[in-house]
Design an enzyme around this catalytic site. Structure first.
Site, PDB file in Angstrom:
ATOM      1  N   HIS A 166       0.819  -1.210   0.000  1.00 42.16           N
ATOM      2  CA  HIS A 166       0.000   0.000   0.000  1.00 42.16           C
ATOM      3  C   HIS A 166       0.857   1.266   0.000  1.00 42.16           C
ATOM      4  O   HIS A 166       0.337   2.357  -0.244  1.00 42.16           O
ATOM      5  CB  HIS A 166      -0.894  -0.021   1.245  1.00 42.16           C
ATOM      6  CG  HIS A 166      -2.293   0.464   1.012  1.00 42.16           C
ATOM      7  ND1 HIS A 166      -2.908   0.502  -0.224  1.00 42.16           N
ATOM      8  CD2 HIS A 166      -3.239   0.916   1.896  1.00 42.16           C
ATOM      9  CE1 HIS A 166      -4.145   0.955  -0.098  1.00 42.16           C
ATOM     10  NE2 HIS A 166      -4.370   1.224   1.172  1.00 42.16           N
ATOM     11  N   ASN A 208      -6.712   6.618   4.217  1.00 48.41           N
ATOM     12  CA  ASN A 208      -8.123   6.920   3.975  1.00 48.41           C
ATOM     13  C   ASN A 208      -8.487   8.364   4.281  1.00 48.41           C
ATOM     14  O   ASN A 208      -9.639   8.767   4.094  1.00 48.41           O
ATOM     15  CB  ASN A 208      -9.026   5.965   4.776  1.00 48.41           C
ATOM     16  CG  ASN A 208      -8.806   6.054   6.272  1.00 48.41           C
ATOM     17  OD1 ASN A 208      -7.872   6.690   6.737  1.00 48.41           O
ATOM     18  ND2 ASN A 208      -9.680   5.416   7.034  1.00 48.41           N
ATOM     19  N   ASP A 264      -0.935   2.286  -5.396  1.00 47.37           N
ATOM     20  CA  ASP A 264      -1.008   0.859  -5.681  1.00 47.37           C
ATOM     21  C   ASP A 264      -2.354   0.531  -6.328  1.00 47.37           C
ATOM     22  O   ASP A 264      -3.353   1.175  -6.045  1.00 47.37           O
ATOM     23  CB  ASP A 264      -0.830   0.049  -4.395  1.00 47.37           C
ATOM     24  CG  ASP A 264      -1.842   0.423  -3.327  1.00 47.37           C
ATOM     25  OD1 ASP A 264      -1.938   1.618  -2.973  1.00 47.37           O
ATOM     26  OD2 ASP A 264      -2.563  -0.467  -2.836  1.00 47.37           O
ATOM     27  N   ASN A 278      -8.908   3.555  -0.928  1.00 51.95           N
ATOM     28  CA  ASN A 278      -9.356   4.554   0.043  1.00 51.95           C
ATOM     29  C   ASN A 278      -8.655   5.896  -0.102  1.00 51.95           C
ATOM     30  O   ASN A 278      -9.238   6.945   0.205  1.00 51.95           O
ATOM     31  CB  ASN A 278      -9.191   4.024   1.462  1.00 51.95           C
ATOM     32  CG  ASN A 278     -10.205   2.948   1.791  1.00 51.95           C
ATOM     33  OD1 ASN A 278     -11.311   2.944   1.265  1.00 51.95           O
ATOM     34  ND2 ASN A 278      -9.841   2.013   2.653  1.00 51.95           N
TER      35      ASN A 278
END
Length: 203
Positions: free
Chosen positions: A31, A84, A109, A130
């Protein structure tokens, strides 16, 4: 919006944003590949990230591209919120530096692309990411993306577990090469425009 260029003020700065989660425990996660690309771009620009005033982000201001008309003023950023909540820091930087939305590039990603494959695009959905979801909520979807493929999780592994794990040992053998290529793609997008960059890096 489709994969076409949007004409903006030629003198307006660009904001390149690497998406990730802050903290050493996340640094090598799938991530966080956006942070990895941003770190390499920082090396190339010869700068060091510093805290960006009231914005919850680290930034470098500089220029990329050859001398002349193709030279671009760039703000390179890593939001220091969690993934997020990326939209808040990016929106604050956009407003502070007066960056048009079409001059924002998010490096992130992407699950639905094979590992190491790149896709450059303008606008579109967030595909469950997110960081993109938060950015789109903050200022709309018409920003550029450098999508770095990480593939789908194996077997029944949950997506959240997969993206928050480090790259596998086999993947790490090629990771530096793919991060380097993603940095090249981000630079090409800003200097040459989306269509030319797509023709070179979309595979």
């Amino acid at each position: 919006m489709g994969d076409t260029d949007v004409t903006t003020d030629a003198n307006a700065p660009w904001l390149i944003v690497g998406l990730g989660n802050p903290g050493p425990e996340y640094a090598a996660n799938r991530h966080n590949v956006g942070f990895m690309v941003a770190d390499l771009l920082a090396e190339r620009m010869g700068g060091r990230f510093k805290r960006a005033g009231k914005a919850q982000a680290q930034v470098i201001e500089g220029r990329i591209g050859p001398p002349g008309p193709a030279n671009r003023r760039v703000i390179l950023a890593k939001p220091m919120s969690f993934m997020n909540l990326s939209g808040g820091p990016v929106n604050a930087l956009k407003d502070f530096y007066k960056v048009p939305v079409a001059n924002i590039v998010a490096i992130h990603d992407e699950l639905d692309i094979d590992y190491g494959t790149l896709r450059l695009k303008l606008g579109g959905g967030d595909n469950g990411h997110n960081g993109l979801k938060s950015m789109t909520k903050a200022f709309g979807a018409d920003y550029h993306r450098v999508r770095f493929g990480i593939g789908r999780p194996p077997g029944r592994m949950q997506v959240a577990d997969f993206v928050l794990k480090d790259f596998a040992s086999a993947e790490r053998k090629e990771l530096d090469y793919f991060v380097d290529r993603a940095a090249d793609a981000a630079e090409a997008l800003v200097i040459e425009g989306l269509e030319r960059a797509q023709s070179t890096y979309n595979s």
